[in-house]
Enzyme design. Structure first.
Site, PDB file in Angstrom:
ATOM      1  N   PHE A 128       0.705  -1.313  -0.122  1.00 46.32           N
ATOM      2  CA  PHE A 128       0.045  -0.001   0.032  1.00 46.32           C
ATOM      3  C   PHE A 128       0.912   1.103  -0.069  1.00 46.32           C
ATOM      4  CE2 PHE A 128      -2.272   3.415   1.658  1.00 46.32           C
ATOM      5  CZ  PHE A 128      -3.696   3.483   1.006  1.00 46.32           C
ATOM      6  N   ASP A 215       9.345   2.692   1.617  1.00 49.68           N
ATOM      7  CA  ASP A 215       8.307   3.593   2.158  1.00 49.68           C
ATOM      8  C   ASP A 215       8.037   3.395   3.507  1.00 49.68           C
ATOM      9  OD1 ASP A 215       5.637   4.187   2.907  1.00 49.68           O
ATOM     10  OD2 ASP A 215       4.519   3.543   1.130  1.00 49.68           O
ATOM     11  N   LYS A 244       2.876  10.393   8.353  1.00 46.97           N
ATOM     12  CA  LYS A 244       2.179   9.969   9.668  1.00 46.97           C
ATOM     13  C   LYS A 244       2.671  10.513  10.741  1.00 46.97           C
ATOM     14  CE  LYS A 244      -0.096   5.808   7.526  1.00 46.97           C
ATOM     15  NZ  LYS A 244      -1.552   5.979   8.041  1.00 46.97           N
TER      16      LYS A 244
HETATM   17  N1  PLP Z   1       2.324   4.196   2.186  1.00 49.08           N
HETATM   18  C1  PLP Z   1       2.163   3.489   3.465  1.00 49.08           C
HETATM   19  C2  PLP Z   1       2.905   2.457   4.042  1.00 49.08           C
HETATM   20  C3  PLP Z   1       0.971   3.969   4.210  1.00 49.08           C
HETATM   21  O1  PLP Z   1       0.627   3.213   5.292  1.00 49.08           O
HETATM   22  C4  PLP Z   1       0.330   5.108   4.043  1.00 49.08           C
HETATM   23  C5  PLP Z   1      -1.128   5.331   4.623  1.00 49.08           C
HETATM   24  O2  PLP Z   1      -1.817   4.333   5.366  1.00 49.08           O
HETATM   25  C6  PLP Z   1       0.397   5.848   2.738  1.00 49.08           C
HETATM   26  C7  PLP Z   1       1.364   5.313   2.230  1.00 49.08           C
HETATM   27  C8  PLP Z   1      -0.545   6.971   2.235  1.00 49.08           C
HETATM   28  O3  PLP Z   1      -0.167   7.994   3.152  1.00 49.08           O
HETATM   29  P1  PLP Z   1      -1.324   9.253   3.130  1.00 49.08           P
HETATM   30  O4  PLP Z   1      -2.664   8.714   3.613  1.00 49.08           O
HETATM   31  O5  PLP Z   1      -0.711  10.314   4.269  1.00 49.08           O
HETATM   32  O6  PLP Z   1      -1.261   9.654   1.835  1.00 49.08           O
END
Ligand code: PLP
Length: 389
Positions: A128, A215, A244
């Protein structure tokens, strides 16, 4: 009311009015133990005085100027964050998806610089990476992509923890320039990549001159017991994204780079109006300081262990298949579907999350104390017992 909102979320029937530490209070004054921290955002819990003070002080002086000018707090934050990360420089956006967009653009530009006309990025099954078009295309979940075709091209899907499959991709795809992966897949069900696999990925990236891009939007900022998850794995990526927990609730995302990757994005290549403004950077600086001052990485490790031990010493343990994850990023996989536990938890004053159908996900604030960690685990154990009796 609700009808004025696009119905993009299936919301639980509760509204919170305030919080303190690991507790949230709803509009009727009822208290909840927060086991999810806004999905790994409120690492310092709610209303942490250091965060509140940073927001107040900065709001009193200057909230926003523009990236047309130098921003003192942004430079300070970049210095603090890159030095924590072992990186050289960084770009600030407003979310995790935007941090990943920056990384994806960086990888493509890096590829073009090497004469690759259609640079490809390897991504994993179950990944994700966000909800923007490029990041949902990188995401390994058809439900998130369906209806939004045509997807952004240039992503090559690989199975998790399979170094041989990655070698195969290297042999067959001369256009690949980077790998993007989460050290522990969060939305995909708290699924860690093995340390051996990650070392192999690092080796393959070195052999192929690919960028290793991690990520750490969810795993970063102390969540897994080290500031970034790769630091607990003796690994150094070329690009790291995070968001986050970095802002504890103010919107900020960052894309960090080192080596060849650090020189790729230049003037005019990327931008964001709000990105790295004085307010969010002052807040993130306070967050980073507090994570260090309160030794929250160590606390995440210790309290993660308390939660595991409490669960495994409870009779609920016989319904638990396995507990995955690291520090305070925990996936408790049951022998059955358990989506109903979210509302059962809410009724019991416990905020939890369920992913991948059968996995309870816990992401409590990193400031959680031992008695609170025990309460959270025994509350979850009760929910499991009631479900599985
Ligand atoms: N990457 C990862 C691993 C995530 O867990 C998330 C959100 O849950 C995102 C990217 C996307 O982040 P945002 O919701 O701040 O765009």
């Amino acid at each position: 009311g609700m009808a004025s909102l696009m119905q993009t979320y299936a919301r639980l029937p509760v509204t919170f009015s305030h919080g303190e530490g690991v507790y949230l209070y709803d509009t009727d004054g009822r208290r909840y133990l927060d086991g999810i921290a806004g999905i790994a955002v409120n690492g310092l819990g709610h209303a942490h005085p250091a965060v509140t003070a940073a927001i107040r002080e900065q709001a009193d002086k200057l909230v926003h100027t523009s990236n047309l000018y130098r921003i003192e707090k942004q430079e300070q934050l970049a210095e603090a964050l890159t030095s924590l990360a072992g990186m050289e420089n960084c770009f600030f956006g407003n979310s995790g998806a935007e941090a990943n967009e920056a990384a994806i653009k960086l990888a493509r530009l890096y590829g073009h610089g090497r004469g690759v006309g259609k640079p490809g990025i390897v991504v994993l099954e179950g990944a994700f990476h966000g909800r923007t078009l490029a990041t949902l295309s990188a995401t390994g979940n058809r439900k998130i992509q369906a209806g939004f075709e045509p997807l952004v091209s240039g992503f090559i899907r690989a199975p998790r923890n399979d170094a041989q499959a990655l070698q195969q991709i290297a042999a067959n795809n001369p256009d690949v320039v980077a790998v993007l992966l989460e050290p522990i897949q969060g939305e995909g069900g708290v699924k860690p990549l093995s340390a051996e696999y990650l070392q192999s990925v690092r080796q393959i990236c070195d052999q192929q001159s690919w960028l290793l891009m991690l990520d750490e939007v969810q795993t970063g900022n102390g969540r897994t017991g080290s500031y970034f998850a790769y630091q607990g794995l003796n690994l150094l990526p070329d690009v790291v994204t995070t968001a986050k927990g970095l802002g504890n609730g103010v919107p900020i995302g960052a894309c960090l780079a080192r080596g060849a990757a650090a020189g790729v994005l230049g003037a005019g290549h990327h931008g964001s109006t709000y990105g790295g403004n004085p307010l969010v950077c002052a807040t993130a600086l306070a967050v980073i300081d507090t994570i260090r001052n309160e030794d929250l990485c160590a606390n995440a490790l210790a309290m993660g262990q308390v939660i595991r031990d409490t669960l495994l010493n409870d009779s609920a343990a016989r319904h638990i298949r396995e507990i995955r994850g690291s520090g305070l990023m925990l996936g408790i996989a049951l022998e059955r579907e358990c989506g109903d536990l979210v509302s059962a938890g809410l009724e019991a004053g416990l905020l939890i999350n369920v992913t991948a159908g059968d996995t309870i996900r816990l992401l409590p604030p990193l400031v959680i104390a031992e008695d609170e960690a025990r309460d959270l685990a025994s509350g979850v154990a009760t929910l499991i017992r009631d479900l599985c009796h």
